[in-house]
Design a protein around this motif. Structure first.
Motif, PDB file in Angstrom:
ATOM      1  N   PRO A 112       0.791  -1.243   0.000  1.00  0.00           N
ATOM      2  CA  PRO A 112       0.000   0.000   0.000  1.00  0.00           C
ATOM      3  C   PRO A 112       0.820   1.288   0.000  1.00  0.00           C
ATOM      4  O   PRO A 112       0.266   2.360   0.268  1.00  0.00           O
ATOM      5  CB  PRO A 112      -0.785  -0.122   1.308  1.00  0.00           C
ATOM      6  CG  PRO A 112       0.166  -0.821   2.221  1.00  0.00           C
ATOM      7  CD  PRO A 112       0.874  -1.826   1.353  1.00  0.00           C
ATOM      8  N   THR A 144      -6.940   0.727  -3.577  1.00  0.00           N
ATOM      9  CA  THR A 144      -7.094   0.002  -2.316  1.00  0.00           C
ATOM     10  C   THR A 144      -7.428  -1.470  -2.482  1.00  0.00           C
ATOM     11  O   THR A 144      -7.496  -2.209  -1.499  1.00  0.00           O
ATOM     12  CB  THR A 144      -8.207   0.647  -1.465  1.00  0.00           C
ATOM     13  OG1 THR A 144      -9.435   0.642  -2.222  1.00  0.00           O
ATOM     14  CG2 THR A 144      -7.859   2.066  -1.072  1.00  0.00           C
ATOM     15  N   VAL A 191      -4.758 -10.708  -2.092  1.00  0.00           N
ATOM     16  CA  VAL A 191      -4.538 -10.439  -0.677  1.00  0.00           C
ATOM     17  C   VAL A 191      -4.942  -9.005  -0.367  1.00  0.00           C
ATOM     18  O   VAL A 191      -4.494  -8.062  -1.034  1.00  0.00           O
ATOM     19  CB  VAL A 191      -3.059 -10.658  -0.304  1.00  0.00           C
ATOM     20  CG1 VAL A 191      -2.815 -10.318   1.161  1.00  0.00           C
ATOM     21  CG2 VAL A 191      -2.646 -12.097  -0.595  1.00  0.00           C
ATOM     22  N   GLN A 193      -4.956  -5.421   1.111  1.00  0.00           N
ATOM     23  CA  GLN A 193      -3.826  -4.564   1.461  1.00  0.00           C
ATOM     24  C   GLN A 193      -3.782  -4.289   2.959  1.00  0.00           C
ATOM     25  O   GLN A 193      -4.815  -4.112   3.598  1.00  0.00           O
ATOM     26  CB  GLN A 193      -3.889  -3.246   0.690  1.00  0.00           C
ATOM     27  CG  GLN A 193      -3.698  -3.396  -0.805  1.00  0.00           C
ATOM     28  CD  GLN A 193      -3.667  -2.057  -1.510  1.00  0.00           C
ATOM     29  OE1 GLN A 193      -3.116  -1.080  -0.996  1.00  0.00           O
ATOM     30  NE2 GLN A 193      -4.235  -2.000  -2.706  1.00  0.00           N
ATOM     31  N   SER A 194      -2.561  -4.218   3.471  1.00  0.00           N
ATOM     32  CA  SER A 194      -2.379  -3.895   4.880  1.00  0.00           C
ATOM     33  C   SER A 194      -2.794  -2.451   5.148  1.00  0.00           C
ATOM     34  O   SER A 194      -2.698  -1.586   4.274  1.00  0.00           O
ATOM     35  CB  SER A 194      -0.910  -4.089   5.261  1.00  0.00           C
ATOM     36  OG  SER A 194      -0.663  -3.608   6.568  1.00  0.00           O
ATOM     37  N   THR A 195      -3.248  -2.217   6.362  1.00  0.00           N
ATOM     38  CA  THR A 195      -3.562  -0.843   6.766  1.00  0.00           C
ATOM     39  C   THR A 195      -2.323  -0.135   7.295  1.00  0.00           C
ATOM     40  O   THR A 195      -2.365   1.067   7.584  1.00  0.00           O
ATOM     41  CB  THR A 195      -4.659  -0.831   7.840  1.00  0.00           C
ATOM     42  OG1 THR A 195      -4.235  -1.641   8.948  1.00  0.00           O
ATOM     43  CG2 THR A 195      -5.966  -1.381   7.284  1.00  0.00           C
ATOM     44  N   ASP A 196      -1.212  -0.860   7.421  1.00  0.00           N
ATOM     45  CA  ASP A 196       0.059  -0.273   7.838  1.00  0.00           C
ATOM     46  C   ASP A 196       0.885   0.098   6.604  1.00  0.00           C
ATOM     47  O   ASP A 196       0.825  -0.577   5.582  1.00  0.00           O
ATOM     48  CB  ASP A 196       0.854  -1.263   8.694  1.00  0.00           C
ATOM     49  CG  ASP A 196       0.157  -1.590  10.004  1.00  0.00           C
ATOM     50  OD1 ASP A 196      -0.517  -0.702  10.538  1.00  0.00           O
ATOM     51  OD2 ASP A 196       0.281  -2.743  10.472  1.00  0.00           O
TER      52      ASP A 196
END
Length: 311
Positions: A112, A144, A191, A193-196
């Motif tokens: 991200p 996103t 997969v 996406q990470s929020t980090d």
């Protein structure tokens, strides 16, 4: 597999070529309408349109991708998947629903990180050492959607955004083909996406490209490379006119000087920064073509107290 391709600039062409070379059927190419050149007189087809027509492909150029007639036309193609690379228009849910397994975007960052319009430029300006490309399923949010695949690419010390973007366009093309194949066959495992680690790459403005000479030399270097070739780094001349600048090289062997002060040192033209000076490569004064910095310096006759940018 029946595929729709949507893209507009040069960086989208390698993916179109990879799809044409694959065993799959490119049933339509969508691109931006012909646009006027810088002088505003002649209409020019997008690089994607030129490439598509060379292969005899059907080309669609809707003024708006929200047009119901265009959406109905896309739905009638009954495509299995759609590939998107720098198309330049927002795809609405109504359009996204026209393709069986979805629309897949090739984005030039390792999501991200650097979601948005200028991921390569912002990565270089931030001093990232690693970049890459990601394929993801387009959804309502800005870049996103779940990621299908990635490929990495090292950022080289002298890379401009143009250099890095060209490499990513070529390594990303086979990634797109593989991602579509895996998605349609059911082998893909997208997969979320990470929020980090989320960062945003806003489109560069002319102000972003204005060189602030009292910044450290490595920051000036990254800024200019990130803005090359577009929108083009620039500064003001001693007479107040504007000049565009090519990439610079930090001159760590030279003593620091007043930020923006320009002088000749051997076969180099140096400009002071907040730390070490930098050596100019080329400069394009207002109304003139780009020229080697040493040739410009000889003709400019400014003297060693000349100042670029705001004093």
């Amino acid at each position: 597999m029946r595929v729709i391709f949507a893209g507009t600039p040069d960086v989208a062409v390698p993916t179109l070529e990879a799809l044409v070379a694959s065993p799959h059927d490119v049933v339509a190419v969508v691109t931006q309408p012909d646009a006027r050149g810088k002088r505003g007189k002649t209409l020019h087809a997008s690089p994607v349109k030129v490439a598509a027509e060379a292969h005899g492909l059907d080309v669609l150029t809707p003024a708006s991708a929200k047009d119901p007639e265009f959406i109905a036309q896309i739905a009638s193609l009954k495509a299995d998947a759609a590939a998107v690379v720098a198309y330049g228009q927002i795809l609405t849910p109504a359009l996204l629903d026209t393709v069986a397994t979805g629309w897949v975007n090739l984005h030039f960052s390792l999501l991200p990180t650097w979601r948005g319009a200028a991921p390569v430029q912002r990565a270089i300006m931030a001093g990232d050492e690693l970049s890459g490309a990601s394929t993801f399923i387009i959804e309502k949010g800005l870049d996103t959607g779940p990621v299908i695949g990635t490929v990495t690419e090292r950022v080289r010390a002298k890379d401009t955004s143009g250099d890095l973007l060209e490499r990513l366009a070529h390594v990303g093309a086979p990634l797109m083909v593989q991602s579509l194949e895996a998605l349609v066959s059911g082998e893909a495992a997208p997969v979320a996406q990470s929020t980090d680690g989320v960062s945003y790459a806003a489109k560069l403005t002319r102000d972003d490209a204005y060189v602030v000479w009292d910044r450290p030399s490595h920051v000036v270097d990254r800024q200019i490379r990130g803005c090359t070739p577009a929108p083009g780094a620039w500064t003001t001349m001693p007479d107040g006119s504007v000049a565009k600048l090519g990439p610079v090289t930090p001159a760590k062997d030279q003593p620091s000087t007043v930020p923006g002060q320009v002088r000749a040192e051997g076969d180099r033209v140096l400009v002071g920064t907040g730390t070490d000076p930098v050596a100019l490569s080329w400069i394009a004064p207002a109304g003139k073509k780009a020229m080697d910095a040493t040739d410009w310096w000889r003709g400019a006759r400014l003297g060693d107290s000349a100042q670029l940018g705001e004093a």
